[in-house]
Design an enzyme around this catalytic site. Structure first.
Site, short mmCIF file in Angstrom:
data_model
loop_
_atom_site.label_atom_id
_atom_site.label_comp_id
_atom_site.label_asym_id
_atom_site.label_seq_id
_atom_site.Cartn_x
_atom_site.Cartn_y
_atom_site.Cartn_z
N CYS A 1 33.56 26.69 45.87
CA CYS A 1 34.30 27.10 47.08
C CYS A 1 33.75 28.35 47.74
CB CYS A 1 35.75 27.35 46.72
SG CYS A 1 35.88 28.68 45.52
N CYS B 1 39.49 27.34 39.87
CA CYS B 1 39.70 28.74 40.27
C CYS B 1 39.91 29.63 39.05
CB CYS B 1 40.89 28.87 41.20
SG CYS B 1 40.95 27.63 42.50
#
Ligand code: FES
Length: 168
Positions: free
Chosen positions: A36, A110
């Protein structure tokens, strides 16, 4: 696993714990997520416990990333504080996800950012103060984190340069 954020994630996103920098840190760890483009920095101060083992006395983070990245950064500082360096190195992404009461499946990656940045901060400390602790396994993990970070930094060089300037 839920598709939405837990209350814990949202509350840490709104009020993160241990956000910021440490002046003259003993170790700095930076990690980037290739999936990302998000980037995180963790700062640590190392002290000793009663058994004279090295522990994380203080820890802070700065994160340029999504809601989950902010929440995972915040929770990992709480999980790592006052742990020995060995214990902190063993904190896994599953520990982070569990402490957050879960993450949506597409946000699981994440949590890796926070474990990588913490690892890098401890690795940085070992490099400067205790290099005999760097085993082949730690070195291998460091190299793979470094590779991802370099690719991210190239992509996000403007932000990183700005960040480096602030660190000087
Ligand atoms: Fe980038 Fe979460 S989407 S770390």
């Amino acid at each position: 696993m839920s598709e939405s954020y837990s209350k814990k994630v949202l509350s840490l996103f709104k009020n993160p714990k241990n956000y910021g920098k440490i002046k003259n840190p003993d170790g700095i760890g930076k990690a980037g997520n290739l999936a990302c483009g998000d980037v995180m920095a963790i700062y640590i101060k190392v002290g000793k416990n009663k058994k004279q083992e090295e522990i994380i006395k203080d820890i802070k983070f700065e994160t340029f990333g999504c809601v989950a990245a902010i929440a995972t950064s915040s929770i990992i500082t709480e999980l790592a504080k006052n742990k020995t360096l060995e214990e902190a190195l063993n904190i896994t992404k599953n520990d982070v996800i569990k402490a957050l009461n879960g993450l949506p499946p597409i946000k699981v990656h994440c949590s890796l950012l926070s474990t990588d940045a913490l690892f890098e901060a401890i690795y940085d400390y070992y490099t400067k103060h205790n290099s005999e602790k760097i085993t082949n396994e730690l070195e291998k993990r460091h190299q793979s984190i470094l590779k991802s970070k370099e690719i991210i930094e190239e992509k996000y060089s403007d932000w990183v340069n700005e960040e480096e300037k602030q660190l000087e």
